[in-house]
Design an enzyme around this catalytic site. Structure first.
Site, short mmCIF file in Angstrom:
data_model
loop_
_atom_site.label_atom_id
_atom_site.label_comp_id
_atom_site.label_asym_id
_atom_site.label_seq_id
_atom_site.Cartn_x
_atom_site.Cartn_y
_atom_site.Cartn_z
N SER A 124 31.34 -14.95 20.37
CA SER A 124 30.28 -14.47 21.26
C SER A 124 30.25 -15.30 22.54
O SER A 124 30.58 -16.49 22.53
CB SER A 124 28.96 -14.63 20.51
OG SER A 124 27.88 -14.57 21.40
N TYR A 148 22.52 -19.81 16.60
CA TYR A 148 23.51 -18.73 16.46
C TYR A 148 24.81 -19.09 17.18
O TYR A 148 25.91 -18.98 16.62
CB TYR A 148 22.91 -17.43 17.02
CG TYR A 148 23.92 -16.32 17.17
CD1 TYR A 148 24.47 -15.69 16.06
CD2 TYR A 148 24.35 -15.91 18.44
CE1 TYR A 148 25.42 -14.68 16.21
CE2 TYR A 148 25.28 -14.90 18.60
CZ TYR A 148 25.81 -14.29 17.48
OH TYR A 148 26.75 -13.29 17.64
N LYS A 152 28.83 -19.84 15.77
CA LYS A 152 30.07 -19.21 16.27
C LYS A 152 31.05 -20.28 16.73
O LYS A 152 32.25 -20.19 16.47
CB LYS A 152 29.74 -18.25 17.42
CG LYS A 152 28.98 -17.01 16.99
CD LYS A 152 29.83 -16.10 16.14
CE LYS A 152 29.09 -14.90 15.61
NZ LYS A 152 29.84 -14.10 14.65
N1 LIG Z 1 26.16 -7.03 18.90
C1 LIG Z 1 26.25 -8.06 19.72
O1 LIG Z 1 25.55 -8.13 20.73
C2 LIG Z 1 27.24 -9.16 19.45
C3 LIG Z 1 27.62 -10.00 20.51
C4 LIG Z 1 28.52 -11.04 20.25
C5 LIG Z 1 29.02 -11.22 18.97
N2 LIG Z 1 28.63 -10.41 17.96
C6 LIG Z 1 29.16 -10.63 16.60
O2 LIG Z 1 29.91 -9.50 16.21
C7 LIG Z 1 29.79 -9.31 14.81
C8 LIG Z 1 29.35 -7.87 14.55
O3 LIG Z 1 28.14 -7.65 15.24
P1 LIG Z 1 27.33 -6.30 15.11
O4 LIG Z 1 26.55 -6.12 16.35
O5 LIG Z 1 28.22 -5.22 14.64
O6 LIG Z 1 26.31 -6.72 13.97
P2 LIG Z 1 25.79 -5.86 12.73
O7 LIG Z 1 24.67 -6.62 12.12
O8 LIG Z 1 25.56 -4.45 13.14
O9 LIG Z 1 27.07 -5.90 11.76
C9 LIG Z 1 27.35 -6.98 10.91
C10 LIG Z 1 27.63 -6.41 9.54
O10 LIG Z 1 27.95 -7.48 8.66
C11 LIG Z 1 27.28 -7.26 7.43
N3 LIG Z 1 27.13 -8.59 6.82
C12 LIG Z 1 26.34 -9.62 7.23
N4 LIG Z 1 26.54 -10.69 6.43
C13 LIG Z 1 27.46 -10.33 5.50
C14 LIG Z 1 28.06 -11.00 4.41
N5 LIG Z 1 27.76 -12.27 4.11
N6 LIG Z 1 28.96 -10.33 3.66
C15 LIG Z 1 29.27 -9.02 3.94
N7 LIG Z 1 28.73 -8.34 4.97
C16 LIG Z 1 27.83 -8.99 5.74
C17 LIG Z 1 25.98 -6.57 7.79
O11 LIG Z 1 25.44 -5.82 6.72
C18 LIG Z 1 26.43 -5.67 8.94
O12 LIG Z 1 26.85 -4.40 8.47
C19 LIG Z 1 28.80 -10.35 14.30
O13 LIG Z 1 29.54 -11.43 13.77
C20 LIG Z 1 28.07 -10.77 15.56
O14 LIG Z 1 27.61 -12.11 15.47
C21 LIG Z 1 27.77 -9.37 18.18
#
Ligand SMILES: NC(=O)c1ccc[n+]([C@@H]2O[C@H](COP(=O)([O-])OP(=O)(O)OC[C@H]3O[C@@H](n4cnc5c(N)ncnc54)[C@H](O)[C@@H]3O)[C@@H](O)[C@H]2O)c1
Length: 335
Positions: A124, A148, A152
């Site tokens: 991120s 958070y 990361k």
């Molecule tokens: N959306 C954003 O703005 C953003 C920005 C930068 C980084 N990220 C990173 O990208 C990744 C995906 O983000 P997203 O927006 O799709 O989030 P999201 O919450 O929609 O998707 C994450 C998924 O992981 C699953 N999950 C969480 N912990 C788990 C575990 N221990 N075992 C199995 N499944 C698990 C959740 O149920 C969910 O379906 C994350 O790691 C997030 O930190 C997201």
């Protein structure tokens, strides 16, 4: 390739699944449904025309992971699973370190045990912290200002150490900026539980009458119109960035961190105005005081992605808003 998506039913993972399936990859998903719904699997089936193998489980479950990696003959893992709320990470740090860092370590142990050494990690822009200069390039100092972001960064450091310990590893950390938007068909999108933390889902819920008005936190920043500026990127562009990263991993080993953004900062007002064009109405809004911990502006330098991945974001702000609204209308119609 046979690719395991951890967290593959979430927002970014589900969109990436559609792109990878389109490219002919065999996509397998593990998700514990902490922040996603099982029905997304049906949507993925409709979009891709394929049944994607799904395991309901946790990435911290080492025996389960080893079994999936072996039985599905996985060649590469994209690790989306994790918790992503900055605010919750501050009040519940142990949960965040356990899931984000602990979950990554368990996954890496399982991969090492089965000798699978190709990984894309969802990092991120929060790893950079307060900008010392803008746009952030990948060499910008890494000093996250919240829990958070530190989870990361810790995973990135573990991955770097791992790749130095064994040069068979090929690891790409993709530092996402602000993904919004949805698949064109309106069947998948961002669906947060409870009150949304992010601007776009909040806007959607105001537009659909779930929330009374938008709160704008600060309109007195030193930015183009006083509101905060972010680098919003269409989630389908982000998804395509993963396909490009797979191609890179097949060409080289080692560790790379790469920004995925558009390189264009967009203010809260600009996003609201674009969204109002999508819904053809105005959004009720109240300007509140600045929130502590919010940065006035940040955006990505995207040259490295262009050079190494031959990838650039293609979709504009209006496409991001139109697709988000289309998805919101579809989910409200079925709820
Ligand atoms: N959306 C954003 O703005 C953003 C920005 C930068 C980084 N990220 C990173 O990208 C990744 C995906 O983000 P997203 O927006 O799709 O989030 P999201 O919450 O929609 O998707 C994450 C998924 O992981 C699953 N999950 C969480 N912990 C788990 C575990 N221990 N075992 C199995 N499944 C698990 C959740 O149920 C969910 O379906 C994350 O790691 C997030 O930190 C997201």
């Amino acid at each position: 390739m046979n690719i395991l998506l951890t967290g593959g039913l979430g927002f970014i993972g589900s969109h990436t699944a559609t792109v990878l399936a389109d490219y002919g990859h065999h996509v397998v998903i593990i998700d514990n449904l902490y922040n996603s719904q099982k029905e997304t699997l049906n949507s993925l089936r409709s979009i891709t025309g394929k049944v994607l193998p799904f395991y309901e489980g946790d990435v911290r479950d080492l025996p389960l992971l080893k079994r999936i990696l072996k039985e599905e003959q996985i060649e590469c893992v994209i690790h989306f699973a994790g918790l992503k709320s900055v605010a919750q990470s501050q009040t519940n740090p142990l949960e965040y370190f356990d899931n984000n860092v602990g979950g990554s370590i368990a996954l890496l142990e399982a991969m090492q045990a089965i000798n699978i050494k190709k990984l894309i990690f969802s990092s991120s822009a929060t790893v950079y912290g307060a900008p010392q200069y803008l746009p952030y390039d990948e060499a910008h100092p890494l000093q996250p200002i919240n829990v958070y972001g530190r989870t990361k960064l810790q995973v990135e450091e573990i991955l770097q150490d791992l790749s130095q310990s064994d040069d068979a590893w090929s690891i790409v950390c993709l530092r996402y900026f602000n993904p919004i938007g949805a698949h064109n068909c309106g069947l998948i999108g961002e669906r947060p539980q409870g009150i949304p933390n992010n601007l776009m889902p909040y806007l959607c819920q105001v537009a659909s009458g779930q929330l009374p008005h938008l709160n704008i936190f600060g309109d007195d920043y030193d930015t183009k119109d006083g509101t905060g500026e972010r680098d919003y990127i269409h989630v389908m562009d982000l998804a395509e960035g993963h396909a490009a990263a797979l191609a890179l991993m097949n060409r080289q080993t080692g560790f790379e961190a790469i920004n995925l953004g558009t390189g264009n900062p967009v203010s809260v007002y600009e996003l609201v105005h674009a969204f109002e064009r999508s819904i053809q109405r105005t959004i009720p809004r109240i300007v509140q005081k600045r929130r502590s911990g919010d940065l006035p502006i940040y955006y990505a330098k995207v040259d490295k992605a262009s050079r190494l991945l031959n990838w650039r974001a293609q979709r504009d702000l209006q496409a991001m808003c139109d697709s988000s609204w289309k998805y919101e209308q579809k989910i409200r119609a079925v709820l």
